[in-house]
Scaffold this motif. Sequence first.
Motif, short mmCIF file in Angstrom:
data_model
loop_
_atom_site.label_atom_id
_atom_site.label_comp_id
_atom_site.label_asym_id
_atom_site.label_seq_id
_atom_site.Cartn_x
_atom_site.Cartn_y
_atom_site.Cartn_z
N LYS A 260 -12.10 75.18 -61.58
CA LYS A 260 -11.09 74.66 -62.52
C LYS A 260 -10.33 73.45 -62.00
O LYS A 260 -9.20 73.18 -62.43
CB LYS A 260 -10.10 75.76 -62.93
CG LYS A 260 -10.71 76.85 -63.79
CD LYS A 260 -9.64 77.80 -64.34
CE LYS A 260 -10.25 78.82 -65.28
NZ LYS A 260 -9.21 79.73 -65.85
N TYR A 265 -13.77 68.81 -63.51
CA TYR A 265 -14.17 69.26 -64.85
C TYR A 265 -13.31 68.59 -65.92
O TYR A 265 -12.08 68.56 -65.80
CB TYR A 265 -14.03 70.77 -64.97
CG TYR A 265 -14.86 71.54 -63.96
CD1 TYR A 265 -16.22 71.75 -64.17
CD2 TYR A 265 -14.28 72.05 -62.80
CE1 TYR A 265 -16.99 72.46 -63.25
CE2 TYR A 265 -15.05 72.76 -61.87
CZ TYR A 265 -16.40 72.95 -62.10
OH TYR A 265 -17.15 73.64 -61.19
N LYS A 266 -13.96 68.09 -66.97
CA LYS A 266 -13.21 67.49 -68.07
C LYS A 266 -12.38 68.52 -68.82
O LYS A 266 -11.30 68.23 -69.33
CB LYS A 266 -14.17 66.78 -69.02
CG LYS A 266 -14.78 65.49 -68.46
CD LYS A 266 -15.62 64.78 -69.50
CE LYS A 266 -16.16 63.47 -68.94
NZ LYS A 266 -16.98 62.74 -69.95
N ASP A 267 -12.90 69.75 -68.89
CA ASP A 267 -12.19 70.83 -69.57
C ASP A 267 -12.13 72.03 -68.62
O ASP A 267 -12.93 72.98 -68.75
CB ASP A 267 -12.91 71.20 -70.87
CG ASP A 267 -12.17 72.27 -71.67
OD1 ASP A 267 -11.01 72.57 -71.30
OD2 ASP A 267 -12.75 72.80 -72.62
N GLU A 269 -10.35 74.66 -68.35
CA GLU A 269 -10.14 76.00 -68.89
C GLU A 269 -11.42 76.60 -69.48
O GLU A 269 -11.48 77.80 -69.75
CB GLU A 269 -9.03 75.98 -69.94
CG GLU A 269 -7.66 75.64 -69.35
CD GLU A 269 -7.30 76.50 -68.15
OE1 GLU A 269 -7.48 77.74 -68.24
OE2 GLU A 269 -6.85 75.96 -67.13
N SER A 270 -12.42 75.76 -69.70
CA SER A 270 -13.69 76.27 -70.25
C SER A 270 -14.64 76.76 -69.17
O SER A 270 -15.70 77.31 -69.47
CB SER A 270 -14.38 75.18 -71.07
OG SER A 270 -14.84 74.12 -70.21
#
Length: 382
Positions: A260, A265-267, A269-270
């Motif tokens: 995380k 990572y661009k997102d 939380e995914s």
Amino acid sequence: MSLFDSRRDFVKKTAMATAGASLLPLSSFVEAKPKNKLPAWKGFNLLDFFSHDPDQGRPSKPDYLKWIADWGFDFVRVPISYPSYLNIDRSRPIRADEVLNFDESRLEKVDQLVEKSLNEGLHVSLNLHRAPGFCINAGFEEPYNLWKDQEALEAFCAHWEMWAKRYRGISAKKLSFDLVNEPFQRENPNDQHSPGGPVDVADYHRVAKAALETIKSVKNSRLVIADGNGGGGMAVPELADLDLAQSCRGYHPFPISHYKAGWVYKDPESVPPVDWPLKQDDRVLGIEAIREYYAPWKALIDQGVGVHCGECGCYNQTPHQVFLAWFGDVLQVLKEMEVGFGIWEFSGAFGVLNSRRKDMVYEDWYGEKLDRKFLELLQKQI
């Protein structure tokens, strides 16, 4: 005791040792593993000069170096952004005519950290985290490309010549130089998520050789280290013909160490949950996968190249128990190879102090938040 008696005792003891050795099975000699040429230093990275703006640095508190030494560690790596010690206008991108504007008052700040570290008995590894023409961190506009442009290479060598002359009087046992942090080619240098990969090996060899020769011309005994390619993780046997040690990384597998992480990572939380051992595609990654990952580095050691792990550790979003289980295996494999380590930061998201994890109970340590379990895991390696 007379000189004759001393010599007689020495000869006697040597003869006994030789006789004893002759009784050992031949396999004990054949199977003896090559020893890592580098000391297995263990310690931390200090981020005092990590920012290009010295006013936004993260200066170590007065007791940090003492605690590092008192806890049994013997190493600090100092990653430096070269603009931090220049006299320049930081409101705009640096120009080619400014990259050698050394600011003596800012250089003296580095001197002070080096001196304090040496006074605590710590080996200091000085690293250019951002160098003229390159930084693995995106968002910086450099006036040229270190891996391709001669002007950038000349500036790079000029910086190392300055450091070599400045610290000429310090023993190589106490101070080493780590040329440039984590060589990497990014398609878009201004986008942290832009894809990329290793620097062309011929370019890396040319840059490393030039800087090495510059440093050695000032002090031939200076220990010089080259980071692994492709962001630090790839061993570089093509550099083995140079008088260089190499520095690996302790971030494998990346989904564990950088779980995380917003700059990865661009997102964030995914990102799916992680555990150790880690289920990845059709494999289950455990300690054998770590041994497999470090096999090229073990091959370098067998070849006679010294290896150290200049950076390692885990971002604070990885569940604490997962982190400890995984990192215990990483440390075990490094120990098997006789490779020391430098945790990425002493205090902060990767550190033993003030990591801001939410799933653990900290110990109060003179007003600092200490991750005692992490510290004890590290101390088991000392």
